[in-house]
Design an enzyme around this catalytic site. Structure first.
Site, PDB file in Angstrom:
ATOM      1  N   SER A 153      81.121  25.770  24.877  1.00 10.74           N
ATOM      2  CA  SER A 153      80.216  24.805  25.502  1.00 10.74           C
ATOM      3  C   SER A 153      79.893  23.666  24.527  1.00 10.74           C
ATOM      4  CB  SER A 153      78.963  25.521  26.007  1.00 10.74           C
ATOM      5  OG  SER A 153      78.218  24.710  26.876  1.00 10.74           O
ATOM      6  N   ASP A 183      82.487  25.374  37.335  1.00  8.00           N
ATOM      7  CA  ASP A 183      81.702  24.846  36.222  1.00  8.00           C
ATOM      8  C   ASP A 183      81.578  23.333  36.371  1.00  8.00           C
ATOM      9  OD1 ASP A 183      80.693  24.074  33.723  1.00  8.00           O
ATOM     10  OD2 ASP A 183      82.013  25.402  32.606  1.00  8.00           O
ATOM     11  N   HIS A 218      79.916  28.289  34.669  1.00 13.59           N
ATOM     12  CA  HIS A 218      79.800  28.031  33.237  1.00 13.59           C
ATOM     13  C   HIS A 218      79.132  29.204  32.520  1.00 13.59           C
ATOM     14  CE1 HIS A 218      79.619  25.280  29.765  1.00 13.59           C
ATOM     15  NE2 HIS A 218      78.494  25.909  29.455  1.00 13.59           N
TER      16      HIS A 218
END
Length: 338
Positions: free
Chosen positions: A173, A277, A307
């Protein structure tokens, strides 16, 4: 939104928690820093509890925390070294940058998985606890991670590292964003001329901000709207994190690496991303950019999953598969480094 069957029950539970939070807090629709940090810290604790039972025997590795001097302070890095009867043995290295939207997280996020990876692949891992925004906005997290990379090279002998055997960076991320950015920074940095990166592992990275989508690729960047109500990361949450990171411009390539003038010559990449996501298309565009620049790329996409699902529901088989795939991706990059 269709979700992976294994994640459906966990998704329902997440929805229930979100609905309860919104009912108890009239401002719940707007992300706030304290609640986001608490939410991510809780996920990290759950993750550690799940992976605690899978840790390799203590005799197979050592780990130590080290202080790295950075501008106006110091940061912590956790170094895991596989045990060897040969006290002079050196290993490849993976330097890892945790996720958390640049505003949350620490070495605990991926600690247990990195210990397992170190033993299984016989690599040293350096887990970087960079300083967080908004207290330490852009470019502090990036510069801290760069300092950790330099520290790894400068202290290679004492931590049993030989970068020529493999010098890989990775992260999830926000850590994926830092990974892609640093792959470009290191490529161009004279300090690393004799110690180039041999691989990168960006997992579900952000590489371009919606405010700066170029017209020529806007049609390729629809995931932010399609998945704006992602159960683990909404569009609003993602934009909130980016606003706290505070780059002066979102088309600064050090903040959003899509904007580097050239992507040629960066390290080969193993990219992981999720279909449901908001950042899905960032990964798709990244793959395209790197391949067009002649960079070796391997990808794994997780259908119908949101996500960071592997952090919020780590007990699921598909979540553990993400970690297994990460190991295989690092193994692929190591094979290319030899």
């Amino acid at each position: 939104m269709s979700l992976h069957p294994e994640f459906a029950a966990a998704f329902a539970e997440l929805q229930a928690h979100a609905a309860a939070a919104q009912a108890n807090n009239s401002t719940a629709a707007e992300p706030d820093l304290l609640s986001e940090r608490a939410r991510l810290a809780q996920a990290a604790r759950h993750l550690q509890a799940v992976y605690a039972g899978d840790l390799p025997p203590e005799s197979t590795y050592t780990f130590d925390d080290h202080k790295v001097l950075v501008e106006n302070g110091e940061i912590n890095v956790r170094v895991v070294v596989p045990t060897s009867e040969d006290k002079e043995k050196t290993f490849p290295v993976l330097v890892w940058f945790h996720g958390g939207g640049w505003v949350a997280g620490d070495v605990s996020f991926d600690d247990y998985q990195l210990r397992t990876l170190s033993v299984e692949l016989q690599v040293v891992t350096v887990n970087v606890e960079y300083r967080l925004a908004p207290e330490h906005p852009f470019p502090v997290p990036l510069n801290d991670c760069l300092a950790a990379l330099k520290w790894t090279v400068e202290n290679a002998a004492s931590i049993h590292v030989d970068p020529s055997k493999g010098f890989i960076i990775g992260g999830d991320s926000a850590g994926g964003n830092l990974t892609v950015t640093l792959a470009h920074v290191v490529r161009d940095h004279p300090f690393f001329k004799d110690h180039p990166l041999t691989g990168q592992v960006p997992r579900e990275p952000m590489i371009i901000h919606p405010d700066t989508y170029p017209e020529e690729i806007k049609a390729e960047l629809c995931a932010m709207e399609e998945n704006r109500a992602n159960p683990t990361l909404t569009k609003d949450q993602m934009l909130f994190y980016a606003s706290l990171y505070k780059p002066p411009r979102f088309d600064d390539p050090r903040a959003m690496p899509y904007f580097f003038p050239s992507h040629a010559g960066v390290a080969p990449a193993y990219i992981q991303y999720n279909e449901r996501d908001p950042l899905r298309d960032d990964a798709v565009v990244l793959e395209k950019l790197l391949k067009q620049a002649g960079v070796k790329v391997k990808i794994t996409m997780y259908p119908d999953l949101p996500h960071a699902f592997h952090y919020f529901a780590p007990h699921l088989f598909i979540s553990k598969q993400v970690f297994r795939d990460t190991i295989e991706g690092v193994k692929w990059l190591l094979a290319g480094a030899l």
